[in-house]
Motif scaffolding. Structure first.
Motif, PDB file in Angstrom:
ATOM      1  N   ARG A   1       0.626  -1.480  -0.061  1.00 18.02           N
ATOM      2  CA  ARG A   1      -0.166   0.018  -0.119  1.00 18.02           C
ATOM      3  C   ARG A   1       0.670   1.241  -0.075  1.00 18.02           C
TER       4      ARG A   1
ATOM      5  N   HIS B   1       1.591   3.351  -2.700  1.00 20.91           N
ATOM      6  CA  HIS B   1       2.570   3.186  -4.057  1.00 20.91           C
ATOM      7  C   HIS B   1       1.290   4.129  -5.023  1.00 20.91           C
ATOM      8  N   GLY B   2       1.849   4.820  -5.875  1.00 21.05           N
ATOM      9  CA  GLY B   2       0.761   5.509  -6.753  1.00 21.05           C
ATOM     10  C   GLY B   2       0.954   4.914  -8.224  1.00 21.05           C
ATOM     11  N   ARG B   3       0.224   4.667  -9.277  1.00 19.82           N
ATOM     12  CA  ARG B   3       0.475   4.339 -10.871  1.00 19.82           C
ATOM     13  C   ARG B   3       1.255   4.378 -10.755  1.00 19.82           C
ATOM     14  N   ASP B   4       2.400   4.995 -11.488  1.00 17.47           N
ATOM     15  CA  ASP B   4       3.283   5.139 -11.880  1.00 17.47           C
ATOM     16  C   ASP B   4       4.947   4.396 -10.675  1.00 17.47           C
ATOM     17  N   ASP B   5       4.712   4.545  -9.696  1.00 21.99           N
ATOM     18  CA  ASP B   5       4.942   3.183  -9.175  1.00 21.99           C
ATOM     19  C   ASP B   5       5.596   1.625  -9.154  1.00 21.99           C
ATOM     20  N   TRP B   6       3.956   1.693  -9.018  1.00 24.88           N
ATOM     21  CA  TRP B   6       3.940   0.187  -9.834  1.00 24.88           C
ATOM     22  C   TRP B   6       4.295   0.097 -11.451  1.00 24.88           C
ATOM     23  N   THR B   7       3.764   0.873 -12.569  1.00 28.79           N
ATOM     24  CA  THR B   7       4.003   0.701 -13.116  1.00 28.79           C
ATOM     25  C   THR B   7       5.922   0.604 -13.933  1.00 28.79           C
TER      26      THR B   7
END
Length: 309
Positions: free
Chosen positions: A68, A70-76
């Motif tokens: 938890r 983390h943003g979308r860019d982190d997961w990308t």
């Protein structure tokens, strides 16, 4: 009155980053030699699966990364890093099944060298990268003419994936604390390669001896080197890191000699010396000039190091 530190903080951090890269190179190349011994038992896809799956489990258990916050860019960034890991390992292992370890790594390292040239900002860095490239070419003399063309092409493709790995690793290291991003990326890579490995090796992966070799392979070729390299990328510019990775052919030749019985020839020793000299020169060329005037004062905690380029 306290004694002065032998190196300023920035220089000390840079030397530490160099040591981390060298340690990672030793670990990953001896791991590659171990993988070559594992191929007859598991096949290439099975060895890749063991390396990445067991490596992911070890890293997840050690890091226990938070899912938890983390943003979308982190997961990308994590997914891209995981795909680079899966591709780099799969393609490279296919290459060393067809051609010897030393020439394979010699061709593979052209990817990081190209990245270092593209990212260099000083003429001296370009010159040192050229010398490293000459050493890499010299290391392959007497061997490239008899290489399997598909194996050579796969090694070059692995080099392109290696360059992508360097860029993705730097981005993940800047977004996640400690080695959390690496653990998550290894999990992505394991999920991508697991179905292929199971289809190719099947029940052979459950053999206790195979699992033991796979655990050693995961530790040597994934967990330890990737952790060291991720830490190094927090201390070194990406271009400097990429040139240092040109030591890979030298370490691979040593691992091939000690583990696989591949003898070193005088021309290879000369090539190793060229690569070492070029790597040291690249580190010196990338070092920023010393500041003019007294250093700025810092209150409280020291300033955070800049993100790798």
């Amino acid at each position: 009155m306290t004694a002065a530190h032998p190196f300023p903080p920035r220089a000390s951090g840079r030397l530490g980053g160099v040591a981390l890269v060298l340690g990672g190179a030793l670990s990953v190349q001896f791991g590659s030699a171990l993988a070559a011994l594992l191929f007859p038992r598991t096949g290439v896809a099975g060895a890749v699966t063991l390396r990445l799956t067991l490596g992911a489990l070890l890293m997840l258990a050690a890091c226990r990364p938070r899912l938890r916050g983390h943003g979308r860019d982190d997961w990308t960034a994590v997914v891209a890093f995981g795909l680079a890991l899966a591709g780099m390992n799969s393609v490279f292992y296919q290459a060393i099944e067809r051609i010897p370890l030393g020439p394979a790594v010699t061709l593979e390292v052209l990817g990081p060298l190209a990245l270092s040239v593209a990212g260099a900002r000083r003429v001296a860095a370009w010159c040192w990268a050229g010398l490293a490239l000459a050493g890499v070419a010299l290391l392959g003399q007497g061997g490239f003419d008899r290489l399997d063309p598909l194996g050579a092409a796969l090694a070059l493709a692995a080099g392109a994936m290696w360059a992508a790995y360097i860029v993705c690793s730097a981005r993940v290291g800047a977004r996640f604390p400690r080695a959390d991003g690496l653990a998550l990326a290894l999990a992505v890579a394991a999920l991508v390669t697991l179905p292929i490995g199971l289809a190719d090796a099947g029940g052979r992966l459950a053999d206790p001896a195979v699992l033991g070799l796979g655990a050693a392979l995961a530790l040597l070729a994934s967990v330890l080197p990737y952790s060291l390299e991720l830490a190094a990328l927090r201390r070194l510019p990406t271009a400097t890191f990429a040139v240092l990775m040109s030591l890979g052919p030298a370490v691979a030749a040593l691992a091939g000699w000690l583990v696989l019985g591949q003898a070193l020839h005088p021309i290879e020793v000369l090539a190793i010396a060229l690569v070492v000299v070029a790597s040291v020169g690249a580190v010196r060329a990338a070092a920023p000039p010393p500041p003019v005037g007294p250093p700025p004062s810092l209150s409280g905690a020291a300033a955070a190091p800049p993100a790798p380029r």
